[in-house]
Write a protein that holds these residues in place. Structure first.
Motif, PDB file in Angstrom:
ATOM      1  N   LEU A  24       0.774  -1.237  -0.046  1.00 48.72           N
ATOM      2  CA  LEU A  24      -0.186  -0.052  -0.007  1.00 48.72           C
ATOM      3  C   LEU A  24       0.896   1.128   0.059  1.00 48.72           C
ATOM      4  O   LEU A  24       0.822   2.227   0.931  1.00 48.72           O
ATOM      5  CB  LEU A  24      -1.091   0.094   1.281  1.00 48.72           C
ATOM      6  CG  LEU A  24      -1.907  -1.187   1.169  1.00 48.72           C
ATOM      7  CD1 LEU A  24      -2.773  -1.170   2.542  1.00 48.72           C
ATOM      8  CD2 LEU A  24      -2.934  -1.027   0.365  1.00 48.72           C
ATOM      9  N   GLY A  25       1.770   1.433  -1.188  1.00 50.45           N
ATOM     10  CA  GLY A  25       2.690   2.653  -1.051  1.00 50.45           C
ATOM     11  C   GLY A  25       1.910   3.697  -1.857  1.00 50.45           C
ATOM     12  O   GLY A  25       0.576   3.796  -1.648  1.00 50.45           O
ATOM     13  N   LYS A  26       2.465   4.841  -2.243  1.00 53.96           N
ATOM     14  CA  LYS A  26       1.911   5.901  -2.517  1.00 53.96           C
ATOM     15  C   LYS A  26       1.020   5.830  -3.795  1.00 53.96           C
ATOM     16  O   LYS A  26       0.122   6.744  -4.013  1.00 53.96           O
ATOM     17  CB  LYS A  26       3.115   7.113  -2.607  1.00 53.96           C
ATOM     18  CG  LYS A  26       3.725   6.862  -3.840  1.00 53.96           C
ATOM     19  CD  LYS A  26       5.024   7.880  -4.044  1.00 53.96           C
ATOM     20  CE  LYS A  26       5.774   7.777  -5.293  1.00 53.96           C
ATOM     21  NZ  LYS A  26       6.715   8.899  -5.528  1.00 53.96           N
ATOM     22  N   GLU A  27       1.540   4.776  -4.516  1.00 45.86           N
ATOM     23  CA  GLU A  27       0.650   4.865  -5.778  1.00 45.86           C
ATOM     24  C   GLU A  27      -0.850   4.086  -5.710  1.00 45.86           C
ATOM     25  O   GLU A  27      -1.572   3.795  -6.563  1.00 45.86           O
ATOM     26  CB  GLU A  27       1.627   3.726  -6.738  1.00 45.86           C
ATOM     27  CG  GLU A  27       2.775   4.533  -7.509  1.00 45.86           C
ATOM     28  CD  GLU A  27       3.838   4.411  -6.498  1.00 45.86           C
ATOM     29  OE1 GLU A  27       5.099   4.648  -6.727  1.00 45.86           O
ATOM     30  OE2 GLU A  27       3.785   3.771  -5.393  1.00 45.86           O
ATOM     31  N   SER A  73       4.600  -4.214  -5.787  1.00 42.24           N
ATOM     32  CA  SER A  73       4.885  -5.082  -4.507  1.00 42.24           C
ATOM     33  C   SER A  73       5.910  -5.405  -4.103  1.00 42.24           C
ATOM     34  O   SER A  73       6.531  -5.338  -3.080  1.00 42.24           O
ATOM     35  CB  SER A  73       3.739  -6.222  -4.596  1.00 42.24           C
ATOM     36  OG  SER A  73       3.916  -6.694  -3.439  1.00 42.24           O
ATOM     37  N   SER A  74       6.968  -5.655  -5.049  1.00 40.39           N
ATOM     38  CA  SER A  74       8.318  -6.050  -4.909  1.00 40.39           C
ATOM     39  C   SER A  74       9.187  -4.924  -4.361  1.00 40.39           C
ATOM     40  O   SER A  74       9.976  -4.861  -3.600  1.00 40.39           O
ATOM     41  CB  SER A  74       8.701  -6.651  -6.064  1.00 40.39           C
ATOM     42  OG  SER A  74      10.122  -7.189  -5.762  1.00 40.39           O
ATOM     43  N   LYS A  75       8.802  -3.687  -5.198  1.00 45.54           N
ATOM     44  CA  LYS A  75       9.569  -2.330  -4.667  1.00 45.54           C
ATOM     45  C   LYS A  75       9.253  -2.120  -3.287  1.00 45.54           C
ATOM     46  O   LYS A  75      10.118  -1.663  -2.618  1.00 45.54           O
ATOM     47  CB  LYS A  75       9.217  -1.567  -5.703  1.00 45.54           C
ATOM     48  CG  LYS A  75       9.964  -0.059  -5.598  1.00 45.54           C
ATOM     49  CD  LYS A  75       8.963   0.840  -4.938  1.00 45.54           C
ATOM     50  CE  LYS A  75       9.501   2.245  -4.878  1.00 45.54           C
ATOM     51  NZ  LYS A  75       8.638   3.139  -4.049  1.00 45.54           N
ATOM     52  N   PHE A  89       2.051 -14.268  -2.756  1.00 48.30           N
ATOM     53  CA  PHE A  89       2.422 -15.588  -1.943  1.00 48.30           C
ATOM     54  C   PHE A  89       3.757 -15.292  -1.381  1.00 48.30           C
ATOM     55  O   PHE A  89       4.313 -16.612  -1.075  1.00 48.30           O
ATOM     56  CB  PHE A  89       2.023 -16.753  -2.553  1.00 48.30           C
ATOM     57  CG  PHE A  89       0.625 -16.850  -2.998  1.00 48.30           C
ATOM     58  CD1 PHE A  89      -0.253 -17.342  -2.268  1.00 48.30           C
ATOM     59  CD2 PHE A  89       0.130 -16.476  -4.427  1.00 48.30           C
ATOM     60  CE1 PHE A  89      -1.760 -17.352  -2.495  1.00 48.30           C
ATOM     61  CE2 PHE A  89      -1.410 -16.599  -4.754  1.00 48.30           C
ATOM     62  CZ  PHE A  89      -2.153 -17.020  -3.730  1.00 48.30           C
ATOM     63  N   VAL A  90       4.281 -14.201  -1.178  1.00 51.00           N
ATOM     64  CA  VAL A  90       5.675 -14.167  -0.635  1.00 51.00           C
ATOM     65  C   VAL A  90       5.427 -14.130   0.774  1.00 51.00           C
ATOM     66  O   VAL A  90       4.627 -13.703   1.507  1.00 51.00           O
ATOM     67  CB  VAL A  90       6.200 -12.907  -0.970  1.00 51.00           C
ATOM     68  CG1 VAL A  90       7.690 -12.581  -0.469  1.00 51.00           C
ATOM     69  CG2 VAL A  90       6.502 -12.685  -2.662  1.00 51.00           C
ATOM     70  N   GLU A 140       5.749   6.702   1.214  1.00 49.26           N
ATOM     71  CA  GLU A 140       6.412   6.202   0.068  1.00 49.26           C
ATOM     72  C   GLU A 140       6.206   4.756  -0.256  1.00 49.26           C
ATOM     73  O   GLU A 140       5.454   4.440  -1.417  1.00 49.26           O
ATOM     74  CB  GLU A 140       7.771   6.374   0.035  1.00 49.26           C
ATOM     75  CG  GLU A 140       8.576   6.013  -1.269  1.00 49.26           C
ATOM     76  CD  GLU A 140       8.191   7.403  -2.464  1.00 49.26           C
ATOM     77  OE1 GLU A 140       8.522   7.129  -3.535  1.00 49.26           O
ATOM     78  OE2 GLU A 140       8.185   8.310  -1.867  1.00 49.26           O
ATOM     79  N   ASN A 141       6.208   4.089   0.796  1.00 48.66           N
ATOM     80  CA  ASN A 141       6.293   2.436   0.334  1.00 48.66           C
ATOM     81  C   ASN A 141       5.186   1.677   1.224  1.00 48.66           C
ATOM     82  O   ASN A 141       5.307   0.481   1.440  1.00 48.66           O
ATOM     83  CB  ASN A 141       7.509   1.848   0.446  1.00 48.66           C
ATOM     84  CG  ASN A 141       8.437   2.375  -0.393  1.00 48.66           C
ATOM     85  OD1 ASN A 141       8.226   2.367  -1.570  1.00 48.66           O
ATOM     86  ND2 ASN A 141       9.476   3.202   0.042  1.00 48.66           N
ATOM     87  N   ALA A 142       4.405   2.380   2.129  1.00 52.22           N
ATOM     88  CA  ALA A 142       3.429   1.914   2.917  1.00 52.22           C
ATOM     89  C   ALA A 142       2.321   2.934   3.262  1.00 52.22           C
ATOM     90  O   ALA A 142       2.678   4.460   3.423  1.00 52.22           O
ATOM     91  CB  ALA A 142       4.158   1.316   4.267  1.00 52.22           C
TER      92      ALA A 142
END
Length: 360
Positions: free
Chosen positions: A71-74, A92-94, A126-127, A341-343
């Motif tokens: 749930l990052g900024k995008e 998601s990986s980023k 599924f990570v 940024e990433n959450a």
């Protein structure tokens, strides 16, 4: 050619009946397989560090709702009024890589509280984030408490969330003598309660040289329930445990994602109140006596709404913080300014010291 309306009606009725049976069977399966944790359960601890705690020491703790690193900024999110269900796999990986790099950079931190850590979920491809965190913080003792286990979340219908298996984690540089999961009652109405989190908190107990305990409670309280009086049932449970431990002479810190503003928020917050998400409830003064401390940033928000992707006009709130017993000195606390940024949550930091305390 004459249209046989009776045949059409029969076929439509059959199809409709079949769908009803199919949906009923699905609800029956979900009900039978519903994760229903007991009120109290010891949870296994992964012990990698035998260190014992010292009384005359300053400690640090960070709490962070990782939002399953999705749930990052995008991102916006459909449960909050947005449209999206999950980030694409590249994003998601980023998010995960960036968040984990930040966590690794603070390896000197004594304790971590994490919320929304996926084990096996479609929303995070599924990570196994739980396993990755254990590997990342390999010099900590850690435990995992599952609070979300649904075979298939069927909403939104066009692009359902699917399988979710996730939970909370606590990490400690010191070896605990207890790690337990305490359940909150499932307060959501049926059938929503089949598809939402089974909330609770992790209690971590550490032995002190004075034979008292440092008791840490990592909590994640309800949000998607409209009746606030029901959410207060959860607060009663954790408050009773906090007071029980403090009255026994122990040192208590409860923190995490409360999904609620701290007491007297508008009286002490010096940030931009025009950005406040007004729908978030607030703690009342009767929750605890005045000698308990609310350790939260007075300038920066810890969470942003997910109605839309993030920008400077996004509404925000302070729902991540710590509540500290009177026998603990708050040395420093703040929100890390990661700008969502990433959450959708920024991590929150607390430095504290145990006072010499003799309960009456």
């Amino acid at each position: 050619m004459a249209i046989n309306y009776k045949t059409i009606i029969k076929r439509l009725a059959f199809a409709f009946g079949f769908l009803i049976i199919l949906f009923g069977s699905f609800l029956g399966f979900i009900s039978l397989s519903d994760y229903d944790p007991p009120v109290f359960i010891p949870i296994e601890i992964n012990k990698n560090n035998p260190s014992q705690i010292e009384l005359d020491t300053t400690f640090s703790i960070i709490s962070w709702n990782l939002g399953y690193n999705g749930l990052g900024k995008e991102m916006d999110f459909f449960y909050d009024g947005g449209r999206q269900v999950r980030a694409n796999e590249k994003l998601s990986s980023k998010y995960l890589t960036s968040n984990f790099a930040f966590i690794k950079s603070l390896n000197a931190n004594d304790f971590w509280f994490f919320q929304e850590v996926d084990q096996q979920s479609k929303r995070s491809y599924f990570v196994d984030q739980q396993k990755k965190l254990v590997e990342l913080l390999d010099n900590y003792n850690s435990c995992f408490a599952k609070n979300y286990d649904v075979s298939w979340v069927p909403v939104p219908i066009i692009k359902p969330m699917g399988k979710v298996k996730a939970g909370m984690m606590t990490f400690s540089k010191y070896a605990p003598i207890e790690t337990s999961r305490y359940a909150y009652p499932n307060i959501a109405a049926w059938p929503d309660n089949l598809f939402l989190l089974d909330r609770g908190f992790i209690l971590t107990r550490l032995l002190l040289p004075n034979q008292k305990h440092l008791v840490l409670m990592n909590t994640h309280n309800s949000y998607y329930v409209n009746n606030d009086s029901l959410k207060e049932i959860e607060l009663d449970i954790i408050r009773e445990k906090m007071l029980e431990e403090f009255n026994a002479g122990n040192y208590v810190i409860a923190g995490g994602d409360w999904n609620r503003l701290p007491v007297n928020f508008k009286n002490f917050f010096r940030g931009n109140l025009n950005q406040l998400q007004e729908s978030v409830p607030i703690f009342t003064e009767k929750f605890l006596t005045e000698d308990w401390k609310w350790a939260c940033d007075t300038m920066l928000y810890s969470n942003r709404d997910l109605i839309s992707v993030y920008d400077e006009n996004s509404k925000k709130s302070v729902i991540d913080y710590f509540i500290v017993s009177p026998n603990i000195e708050v040395v420093e606390n703040y929100v890390f300014p990661l700008n969502f940024e990433n959450a959708d949550h920024n991590p929150v930091y607390l430095k504290f010291k145990l006072k010499v305390f003799n309960p009456q």
